[in-house]
Design an enzyme around this catalytic site. Sequence first.
Site, PDB file in Angstrom:
ATOM      1  CG  ASP A   1      -1.802   1.267   1.236  1.00 45.31           C
ATOM      2  OD1 ASP A   1      -2.487   1.519   0.228  1.00 45.31           O
ATOM      3  OD2 ASP A   1      -1.792   2.017   2.233  1.00 45.31           O
ATOM      4  CB  SER A   2       0.160   4.731  -0.910  1.00 46.01           C
ATOM      5  OG  SER A   2      -1.048   4.769  -0.165  1.00 46.01           O
TER       6      SER A   2
ATOM      7  CE1 TYR B   1       2.918   6.006  -3.180  1.00 42.83           C
ATOM      8  CE2 TYR B   1       1.906   4.253  -4.459  1.00 42.83           C
ATOM      9  CZ  TYR B   1       2.984   4.751  -3.775  1.00 42.83           C
ATOM     10  OH  TYR B   1       4.128   4.001  -3.669  1.00 42.83           O
ATOM     11  N   GLY B   2      -2.878   9.388  -3.565  1.00 48.15           N
ATOM     12  CA  GLY B   2      -4.198   9.764  -4.087  1.00 48.15           C
ATOM     13  C   GLY B   2      -4.253  10.820  -5.172  1.00 48.15           C
TER      14      GLY B   2
ATOM     15  CB  CYS C   1      -2.896   0.834  -2.599  1.00 45.70           C
ATOM     16  SG  CYS C   1      -2.901   2.605  -2.950  1.00 45.70           S
ATOM     17  CG  ASN C   2      -9.284   1.071  -3.657  1.00 43.51           C
ATOM     18  OD1 ASN C   2      -9.980   0.317  -4.305  1.00 43.51           O
ATOM     19  ND2 ASN C   2      -9.255   1.058  -2.333  1.00 43.51           N
ATOM     20  CB  THR C   3      -4.394   5.368  -5.496  1.00 47.92           C
ATOM     21  OG1 THR C   3      -5.390   5.881  -4.596  1.00 47.92           O
ATOM     22  CG2 THR C   3      -3.979   6.472  -6.433  1.00 47.92           C
TER      23      THR C   3
ATOM     24  CD  GLU D   1      -2.145   8.631   6.454  1.00 51.42           C
ATOM     25  OE1 GLU D   1      -1.094   9.259   6.571  1.00 51.42           O
ATOM     26  OE2 GLU D   1      -2.236   7.542   5.848  1.00 51.42           O
TER      27      GLU D   1
ATOM     28  CB  CYS E   1     -10.272   5.168  -0.241  1.00 50.06           C
ATOM     29  SG  CYS E   1      -8.807   5.838   0.592  1.00 50.06           S
ATOM     30  CB  THR E   2      -6.797   1.467   2.164  1.00 49.66           C
ATOM     31  OG1 THR E   2      -6.100   2.705   1.933  1.00 49.66           O
ATOM     32  CG2 THR E   2      -6.483   0.489   1.062  1.00 49.66           C
ATOM     33  CG  HIS E   3      -6.688   5.991   4.708  1.00 53.53           C
ATOM     34  ND1 HIS E   3      -5.918   5.306   3.800  1.00 53.53           N
ATOM     35  CD2 HIS E   3      -5.824   6.687   5.493  1.00 53.53           C
ATOM     36  CE1 HIS E   3      -4.643   5.585   4.026  1.00 53.53           C
ATOM     37  NE2 HIS E   3      -4.563   6.416   5.047  1.00 53.53           N
TER      38      HIS E   3
HETATM   39  N1  DGL Z   1      -4.317   3.621  -0.080  1.00 50.95           N
HETATM   40  C1  DGL Z   1      -4.943   4.648  -0.882  1.00 50.95           C
HETATM   41  C2  DGL Z   1      -6.160   4.093  -1.623  1.00 50.95           C
HETATM   42  O1  DGL Z   1      -6.721   3.067  -1.277  1.00 50.95           O
HETATM   43  C3  DGL Z   1      -5.341   5.845  -0.047  1.00 50.95           C
HETATM   44  C4  DGL Z   1      -4.180   6.631   0.493  1.00 50.95           C
HETATM   45  C5  DGL Z   1      -3.403   7.383  -0.566  1.00 50.95           C
HETATM   46  O2  DGL Z   1      -3.955   8.281  -1.215  1.00 50.95           O
HETATM   47  O3  DGL Z   1      -2.240   7.065  -0.731  1.00 50.95           O
HETATM   48  O4  DGL Z   1      -6.583   4.680  -2.589  1.00 50.95           O
END
Ligand code: DGL
Length: 269
Positions: free
Chosen positions: A6-7, A38-39, A69-71, A154, A188-190
Amino acid sequence: MIGVFDSGFGGLTILQNLKKALPDYDFMYLGDNARAPYGSRSFETIYRYTLESVRALFARGCPLVILACNTASAKALRSIQQQVLPFEFPDRRVLGIVRPTAEEIGKFSTTGHIGIFATAGTVSSQSYLIEISHFFPELKVTQHACPMWVPIVECGERGTEGARFFVKKEVEALLAKDPEIDTVLLACTHYPLLEAEIRAALPPQVRLVFQGDIVAAKTVDYLKRHPEMDSRLSKRGGTSFLTSDTAKFFEKGAFLFGMADISAESLTF
Ligand code: DGL
């Protein structure tokens, strides 16, 4: 080991579901915390960072890597699968979390209208729209980016008045785009960490869908269908953590994502 990338910290929410579904397997988690989030980054940058991270997990003995990570899944997975693996790593696999989610999401809706909350990068990639259209062509999908939600999590602002304000604002904006939405995907993971705020802002009849359960079930299924990969994975029930930031930074921050008392190793690419 199964590599989970993940990012930053967010993939820990997916890792927890994976560990529950596959308790005997060994996992190696890598968070690119030094370069997160990363978003809102460009395609080129996300591709470069993700590929470096995948290479690091391969080098440490992971034949299978999940981009939790979705991004990264939306912007880097396809290029890695098509332009890198066949030439450099023909016996390794990288899987993402967009496609497995797209394969299931239509099953939750009765109105045929779903909403997706994600980062700006995931939304602009259109990956969910493209993937969902393969499996549920009739589904009306409305996306909405929530740039404030990752920093809220965060910065430890969950449960505050500020968090409730920014969650309600985006929920109302999504439902204004399509009031017939009966299912909302947290892509999104968060965002699962804002469940309480999101549920409070959504009408009670709207169903909330979490990716972690879907990704875990799909990974179990993948390993059943690929015994040649399964046999290469060690099974001692352990998890190790790598981060591109300092070990201390990761160990401290992981607490906000439900992982206390872990020890991490810092790596440089
Ligand atoms: N992990 C990213 C996602 O699932 C979210 C955090 C980021 O933007 O890096 O898209």
